[in-house]
Structures are given as C-alpha cells and as structure tokens.
Design an enzyme around this catalytic site. Structure first.
Site, PDB file in Angstrom:
ATOM      1  N   GLU A 123     -26.057  40.155 -29.957  1.00 37.10           N
ATOM      2  CA  GLU A 123     -25.172  41.127 -29.355  1.00 37.10           C
ATOM      3  C   GLU A 123     -25.781  42.266 -29.165  1.00 37.10           C
ATOM      4  OE1 GLU A 123     -21.845  41.384 -32.280  1.00 37.10           O
ATOM      5  OE2 GLU A 123     -20.648  40.123 -31.357  1.00 37.10           O
ATOM      6  N   ARG A 296     -22.548  51.704 -26.311  1.00 42.27           N
ATOM      7  CA  ARG A 296     -21.114  51.993 -26.682  1.00 42.27           C
ATOM      8  C   ARG A 296     -20.954  53.415 -26.776  1.00 42.27           C
ATOM      9  NH1 ARG A 296     -18.463  48.324 -31.749  1.00 42.27           N
ATOM     10  NH2 ARG A 296     -18.523  46.652 -30.050  1.00 42.27           N
ATOM     11  N   HIS A 357     -12.352  52.272 -33.532  1.00 37.72           N
ATOM     12  CA  HIS A 357     -12.651  50.959 -33.693  1.00 37.72           C
ATOM     13  C   HIS A 357     -12.937  50.644 -35.130  1.00 37.72           C
ATOM     14  CE1 HIS A 357     -13.620  46.814 -32.548  1.00 37.72           C
ATOM     15  NE2 HIS A 357     -14.724  47.017 -32.479  1.00 37.72           N
ATOM     16  N   ARG A 392     -22.362  51.917 -36.647  1.00 35.96           N
ATOM     17  CA  ARG A 392     -22.205  50.674 -37.326  1.00 35.96           C
ATOM     18  C   ARG A 392     -23.062  49.513 -36.232  1.00 35.96           C
ATOM     19  NH1 ARG A 392     -18.224  45.800 -36.700  1.00 35.96           N
ATOM     20  NH2 ARG A 392     -17.753  47.118 -34.830  1.00 35.96           N
TER      21      ARG A 392
HETATM   22  C1  LIG Z   1     -10.557  44.122 -32.263  1.00 39.84           C
HETATM   23  C2  LIG Z   1     -11.807  44.195 -33.460  1.00 39.84           C
HETATM   24  C3  LIG Z   1     -12.930  43.321 -33.222  1.00 39.84           C
HETATM   25  C4  LIG Z   1     -13.831  43.261 -34.310  1.00 39.84           C
HETATM   26  N1  LIG Z   1     -14.795  42.645 -34.353  1.00 39.84           N
HETATM   27  C5  LIG Z   1     -15.858  42.350 -35.240  1.00 39.84           C
HETATM   28  C6  LIG Z   1     -16.672  41.396 -35.176  1.00 39.84           C
HETATM   29  O1  LIG Z   1     -17.140  40.648 -34.229  1.00 39.84           O
HETATM   30  N2  LIG Z   1     -17.771  41.423 -36.100  1.00 39.84           N
HETATM   31  C7  LIG Z   1     -17.673  42.108 -37.246  1.00 39.84           C
HETATM   32  O2  LIG Z   1     -18.543  42.063 -38.350  1.00 39.84           O
HETATM   33  N3  LIG Z   1     -16.634  42.988 -37.291  1.00 39.84           N
HETATM   34  C8  LIG Z   1     -15.553  43.334 -36.390  1.00 39.84           C
HETATM   35  N4  LIG Z   1     -14.606  44.079 -36.446  1.00 39.84           N
HETATM   36  C9  LIG Z   1     -14.498  44.717 -37.730  1.00 39.84           C
HETATM   37  C10 LIG Z   1     -13.832  43.798 -38.758  1.00 39.84           C
HETATM   38  O3  LIG Z   1     -13.079  43.223 -38.437  1.00 39.84           O
HETATM   39  C11 LIG Z   1     -13.548  44.557 -40.001  1.00 39.84           C
HETATM   40  O4  LIG Z   1     -14.500  45.640 -40.452  1.00 39.84           O
HETATM   41  C12 LIG Z   1     -13.248  43.767 -41.472  1.00 39.84           C
HETATM   42  O5  LIG Z   1     -12.428  42.513 -40.773  1.00 39.84           O
HETATM   43  C13 LIG Z   1     -12.655  44.450 -42.387  1.00 39.84           C
HETATM   44  O6  LIG Z   1     -12.021  43.895 -43.359  1.00 39.84           O
HETATM   45  P1  LIG Z   1     -11.212  44.070 -44.789  1.00 39.84           P
HETATM   46  O7  LIG Z   1     -10.938  42.971 -45.426  1.00 39.84           O
HETATM   47  O8  LIG Z   1     -11.957  45.440 -45.155  1.00 39.84           O
HETATM   48  O9  LIG Z   1      -9.832  44.863 -44.036  1.00 39.84           O
HETATM   49  P2  LIG Z   1      -8.881  44.302 -43.072  1.00 39.84           P
HETATM   50  O10 LIG Z   1      -9.144  42.786 -42.483  1.00 39.84           O
HETATM   51  O11 LIG Z   1      -8.260  45.505 -42.135  1.00 39.84           O
HETATM   52  O12 LIG Z   1      -7.546  43.766 -44.176  1.00 39.84           O
HETATM   53  C14 LIG Z   1      -6.981  44.988 -44.861  1.00 39.84           C
HETATM   54  C15 LIG Z   1      -5.934  44.062 -45.702  1.00 39.84           C
HETATM   55  O13 LIG Z   1      -5.343  45.239 -46.638  1.00 39.84           O
HETATM   56  C16 LIG Z   1      -3.947  45.270 -46.234  1.00 39.84           C
HETATM   57  N5  LIG Z   1      -3.401  46.665 -46.925  1.00 39.84           N
HETATM   58  C17 LIG Z   1      -3.812  47.895 -46.174  1.00 39.84           C
HETATM   59  N6  LIG Z   1      -3.337  48.760 -47.031  1.00 39.84           N
HETATM   60  C18 LIG Z   1      -2.368  48.119 -47.888  1.00 39.84           C
HETATM   61  C19 LIG Z   1      -1.822  48.712 -49.033  1.00 39.84           C
HETATM   62  N7  LIG Z   1      -1.516  49.868 -49.350  1.00 39.84           N
HETATM   63  N8  LIG Z   1      -0.999  47.677 -49.759  1.00 39.84           N
HETATM   64  C20 LIG Z   1      -1.186  46.445 -49.697  1.00 39.84           C
HETATM   65  N9  LIG Z   1      -1.992  46.029 -48.720  1.00 39.84           N
HETATM   66  C21 LIG Z   1      -2.591  46.734 -47.588  1.00 39.84           C
HETATM   67  C22 LIG Z   1      -3.719  44.844 -45.076  1.00 39.84           C
HETATM   68  O14 LIG Z   1      -2.421  44.221 -44.898  1.00 39.84           O
HETATM   69  C23 LIG Z   1      -4.761  43.839 -44.895  1.00 39.84           C
HETATM   70  O15 LIG Z   1      -4.371  42.325 -45.393  1.00 39.84           O
HETATM   71  C24 LIG Z   1     -13.722  44.124 -35.678  1.00 39.84           C
HETATM   72  C25 LIG Z   1     -12.606  44.917 -35.514  1.00 39.84           C
HETATM   73  C26 LIG Z   1     -11.491  44.905 -34.862  1.00 39.84           C
HETATM   74  C27 LIG Z   1     -10.319  45.826 -35.035  1.00 39.84           C
END
Ligand SMILES: Cc1cc2nc3c(=O)[nH]c(=O)nc-3n(C[C@H](O)[C@H](O)[C@H](O)COP(=O)(O)OP(=O)(O)OC[C@H]3O[C@@H](n4cnc5c(N)ncnc54)[C@H](O)[C@@H]3O)c2cc1C
Length: 562
Positions: A123, A296, A357, A392
């Site tokens: 990438e 980007r 994003h 990032r």
């Molecule tokens: C469209 C898109 C494409 C992406 N592509 C990539 C990629 O190819 N490679 C890469 O490395 N990263 C990518 N990213 C970034 C990556 O997906 C995220 O940074 C990562 O998945 C975050 O994981 P997380 O567990 O921190 O949060 P999330 O996966 O967002 O999970 C958050 C969780 O917290 C819960 N939550 C939130 N607030 C509360 C609350 N107050 N009480 C209870 N539950 C709560 C939600 O319900 C959810 O279950 C992408 C992001 C997007 C949006």
C-alpha cells in the site's frame, strides 16, 4: 445519592472492556484464559471501524522486509512526530500479531509461496509488500473470527447494547480513596437503566471520533467516548489535532460513510468538477504534479479547496473510461453498492467528498495500555501511543490493536491488587425525562457542520477561534441538559463529541506550523523542531450526579482492584 453497592473485597472482580472492535476483543481473548471479562458494545457488533477495514494489517514477514524498513516508513508518514521506540516495539511484534490472527482462523488471502502461506500486498507509503489481507474485506474477516471465539468463551460476557458513560474514580465516592479506576457506569439501552459495574480494571477500546465531522468513513459508534471518559477522569490526551481525512467518500444523502478506495484513482479514475465539461473539469494537475496519484492528504486538501472555491457539495470521481468489464471485476463491492443507490459507475461519475477517517491522537498510554489513572487502560484508535505521529501509515492501526491489546492484557494479569471500596449507584432521583429531543439533534448537526467548515482539512487561526467560541456555548448547553435530564445514547454521544471537539480545536490552536495532517494557512511551513501536543488536567466534577471533586491520576499506575 442512593445506597452504595456492597462488594466483597476478596472476590476477584471482572475486567470491563469498553468496545468490541479489534482492540477490545484482543484484550478480552488474552485475559479470558485467567480472568472473567465483560465486553460492552453500545450498538450492533458490525458497527465498529474494525469490521469496515478494507485494506489489511501490516506484518513484517517477507525476506525482502525488515523491522528497520517498517519503522522508517512509519516515521516518514508520521512527519517527524513518530515515537521511534513505539514504532520499533510494534514492528518487532507484527509477525507474531499476524500469526496470532492466523491461529484464530482469520481467512487471509493465501499464497502458497508466501510467508506463513499468505499473500502480501503493498500500500501507499510502504517500501515493500507487507500487508496481510482477506481480499478487500480484511476487517470483517478478522472481526468475525475473533467474535466467534469470544462467543464460545465462558469467561467472556459480551453485552451488546450497553453504553459506558463514565469510569468510576475517587471523586464519585464522597470520601478519600486511592486514585484508581473502580469500574464503569453503563447504560443498558434496552432497559434504559444505568448500572454500576465494579471492575478490577477497565479498558477503553471504544475507537476514534470520526463522527465529530459531518462527513466520515467511520461507523456511528466513533463518537470519541473513551477519549472523553479518560479526559474527564483526569488523564492526558495527545495529538488530537491530527485527524486523517480520506479523500474520497461517497456523497449521498442517506449513505454517508462508504469509502471509495484509492485504488480506483490508482487504476486511472479522474477527479473532476461536476459543472465543467471535458478536460477542463480536471483539477488535480493544478495542485500537484502527481495529479490523482498524489498522497492522500494532498488530494484531500485539493478537493476541499475546490469545493470551498466553487461552493460545491461534492466533486466527481470519474472511472467510466476504464470500461464496464474492468470495473465490475476489479471493484465489485463499489460497483454493487453504488448501483444499489442508483449510480452506475460504468456510465456515471461518482460524487465524492473527503471524510474524517482516522483519529491519530487520543488517550496517552504507554506500550502496555496504561493511562495516567491506575486501573484504567486504553487500546486501539482511542489512544495516543506515538505510533502514528502527525499522520498514520496505512494498515498500521489494526496492527497496533493486536500488539498493544496483548501487552495490555498481560499487564492487567500481572498488576497487584488494590482493595475495592463500595461504589455508589447512579443517581437519577433529581432528574426528569428529557423535554425536547430537538435540542440534541440540533446540536449534533451544528457541531458536526462547524467542525467540518472551521476545523476541517485546511485551517486558519480565526476559523479555529470561531469554532472554539461556538463549541464552548454548545458544551455549556449540553452539560446543562445532561445535569437535568435522564440520559440516553444520543445525549451521551453528543456530550462526548463536544468534549473531543474542544480537545481537537485546543490542540490545533497550539500548533503554530503545518505538519502531517494539520494544515494551517496562517502557519503554512513546518517548524524545524516539533513536539507532540499533550493536554493534561485534573479530574473535575461538573454536576451533582458525579459526586465530590476528586483527584487526578498518577502516571501510568499499574495496580488493579479486587
Ligand atoms: C472504512 C475504514 C477502512 C479502514 N481500513 C483499514 C485498514 O485497511 N487497515 C488498518 O490498519 N486500519 C484500517 N482502518 C482503521 C481501523 O479499522 C481502526 O483504526 C481499528 O479497527 C480500530 O479498532 P478499535 O477496536 O480501536 O475500534 P472499533 O473497531 O471502532 O471498535 C469500537 C468499539 O467500541 C464500542 N463503543 C464505542 N463507544 C462505546 C461506549 N461508550 N460503550 C460501549 N461500547 C462502545 C463500539 O460499539 C465498538 O464495538 C479503517 C477504518 C475505516 C473506518
């Protein structure tokens, strides 16, 4: 305040994890070998950025790759603000992270000749092929595999429709107590009751804050809850001004979060002004010699400039010249999703806008997820660890969730126990049912629009000051509403969004330069020496429900409550 819940000081309390994305599930699975865990998810499980990730996850696996090379690429993307120790720590553990996911049954795209039998892709910003992926839906594949394991684990209590409101700290207790996180107040959305969840440790894994902007690629869950909760509990936050905007998100009245992959531009898609015919419609060549293939942030800035200049709601991404067969076979997901919305990408240009994003900043943690408050941990997009710096590198975020999710769990397992005092129940005796929901919906729209217009891709000091003024008015109104009415999910999310909006603007005002994702017309150049922006404060009490004023946390405490 109603009567305190009694809890046995000797019985081991569960660990409460706020969030069921990759960060939260990784911590849960590592902990559950020895401990009881409660995982909260405030909406449906597929509403998590993790499930939406398309590209993949970094693994330094190939013969042509090295930790040094990955660290270098991460530093280059991060524009001088990457913490080298953090980047190396994570890069060194990347192969193990991918292997752990393979062991969990994640169906990565195979290549019999590839390392671990995996196909690695490349990438933007990466010197070599080092991205493990499951076709173009990597996040979904990872999320589903981990969720399947979580559901089978008797030590994990997964509660969907439970929203954490605040972590419980000494200032809720009305008496002297060790600065420590004692648990969480959480709203059970089905019953509309706020429950007290005592915990031996709390892990914030609630994702980023993309929803603070009008256009975002993030799911509805990304309202910065963990960042706001940690901030209210007295923890530091870092680098909040660095919000990554994806240049091309579908512009549609009902479908605002669908990302149009950069690969479409990579294959020859052209950005055009919607109201101009022929070659004159293209604008990228005037902004950068690389035109549509510029990085980007350059493309996002150019689109923002043209939209503001011409008063447009969107620009066009035209791929019609690539041919029907090519588009259908290379971009089946985009083709199908757009067609369902009435846009045939083989015959029509796609209306696109840049969209928030990824949140590069967040709760300051060390490499074990420890925040400033003992017993409170944070992992994933909620955090600021120093990995992402001012921008990032693609596919580093999923990696950070897996590597630091593991070290966080190991640290919680090894932490010494602290006695758990009785915790007060949530008190709603003095509050009424909300009179008008319109106050909330109006303020949601106003906040997201003002962040988009004044604190977006291109910033000026005057716009930031205007934004700050309005945000403080909104915050006061929302706090007043919060103090006097029964809570619901929209109100709680808005309260967190406005808190994070203020943190973003405060951080942006402190940065007198343009660097990475922060671009200011008043300070267009990068300073020769630059540092992360770290904001700190004492925990405060805003209203009766929160109890007496309390103390801030100590740095990177490592104890837990039993
Ligand atoms: C469209 C898109 C494409 C992406 N592509 C990539 C990629 O190819 N490679 C890469 O490395 N990263 C990518 N990213 C970034 C990556 O997906 C995220 O940074 C990562 O998945 C975050 O994981 P997380 O567990 O921190 O949060 P999330 O996966 O967002 O999970 C958050 C969780 O917290 C819960 N939550 C939130 N607030 C509360 C609350 N107050 N009480 C209870 N539950 C709560 C939600 O319900 C959810 O279950 C992408 C992001 C997007 C949006």
């Amino acid at each position: 305040m109603s009567s305190p819940l009694s809890s046995s000081p000797t019985a081991a309390l569960p660990v409460v994890i706020v969030g069921a994305g990759l960060a939260g599930l990784t911590v849960a699975l590592h902990l559950a070998r020895e401990r009881r865990v409660i995982v909260l998810a405030k909406r449906n499980l597929d509403e998590a950025a993790t499930a939406w990730a398309q590209g993949g996850i970094v693994g330094v696996l190939g013969d042509d790759d090295s930790v040094e090379s990955h660290v270098r690429d991460t530093q280059e993307a991060g524009a001088g603000l990457v913490d080298e120790h953090t980047a190396r720590f994570i890069a060194e553990r990347s192969a193990g992270a991918v292997e752990w996911l393979v062991d969990r049954g994640v169906p990565f795209s195979p290549d019999p000749g590839g390392p671990l039998g995996l196909h690695l892709t490349r990438e933007g910003g990466h010197a070599v092929r080092r991205i493990a992926h499951a076709a173009d839906a990597t996040g979904k594949a990872i999320h589903e595999a981990l969720l399947a394991e979580v559901r089978l684990n008797p030590n994990i209590d997964l509660r969907v429709g439970w929203m954490a409101i605040d972590v419980i700290t000494p200032h809720h207790l009305h008496r002297e107590a060790l600065p420590c996180c004692y648990g969480v107040y959480a709203l059970d959305i089905a019953t509309q009751r706020v429950e007290t969840l005592p915990a031996s440790a709390v892990v914030l894994a609630s994702g980023g804050v993309g929803k603070v902007y009008r256009y975002t690629s993030n799911p509805d869950t990304s309202t910065g809850d963990g960042i706001a909760m940690a901030w209210r509990a007295g923890c530091r936050v870092g680098n909040m001004e660095f919000v990554q905007f994806h240049p091309t998100c579908l512009y549609h009245p009902t479908d605002r979060s669908f990302l149009i992959t950069e690969a479409l531009r990579g294959e020859g898609g052209l950005l055009k002004l919607p109201n101009v015919e022929g070659e004159a419609a293209r604008f990228m060549p005037q902004h950068d010699a690389r035109a549509e293939l510029a990085p980007r942030d350059v493309v996002a800035r150019a689109i923002d400039f043209e939209m503001k200049r011409h008063g447009l709601d969107y620009v066009h991404l035209d791929a019609t010249h690539l041919g029907e067969e090519f588009l259908k076979s290379h971009f089946p997901t985009i083709h199908a999703r757009c067609l369902a919305l009435g846009i045939d990408i083989t015959k029509q240009p796609i209306p696109v806008v840049p969209a928030a994003h990824y949140t590069c900043g967040g709760v300051v943690t060390d490499l074990h997820g420890r925040t400033d408050l003992p017993g409170l941990y944070a992992v994933g997009e909620t955090t600021y660890t120093g990995l992402h710096g001012a921008n990032r590198l693609a596919s580093n975020s999923l990696l950070e969730c897996v590597v630091l999710g593991r070290t966080c769990a190991e640290t919680i397992l090894g932490a010494p126990a602290v006695e758990q005092p009785a915790l007060p129940a949530w008190d709603e005796s003095q509050v009424e049912n909300a009179d008008e929901q319109v106050v909330i919906s109006h303020n949601w729209d106003e906040l997201r629009l003002l962040m988009w217009n004044y604190v977006g891709i291109v910033r000026t000091t005057r716009r930031l000051e205007r934004a700050m003024h309005r945000i403080r008015l909104l915050r006061d109104e929302i706090e007043d509403y919060y103090a006097n009415f029964r809570v619901n999910r929209d109100l709680l999310e808005l309260r967190n969004l406005v808190e994070c909006a203020e943190l973003i603007v405060r951080s942006a005002l402190l940065r007198h330069e343009s660097r990475g994702l922060h671009y200011s017309r008043d300070f267009p150049n990068a300073l020769p020496v630059s540092f992360p922006t770290v904001l700190g404060r004492e925990a405060r009490s805003r209203r009766a429900r929160d109890g007496a004023p309390g103390t801030g946390g100590s740095t990177f405490g490592n104890s837990r409550c039993v």
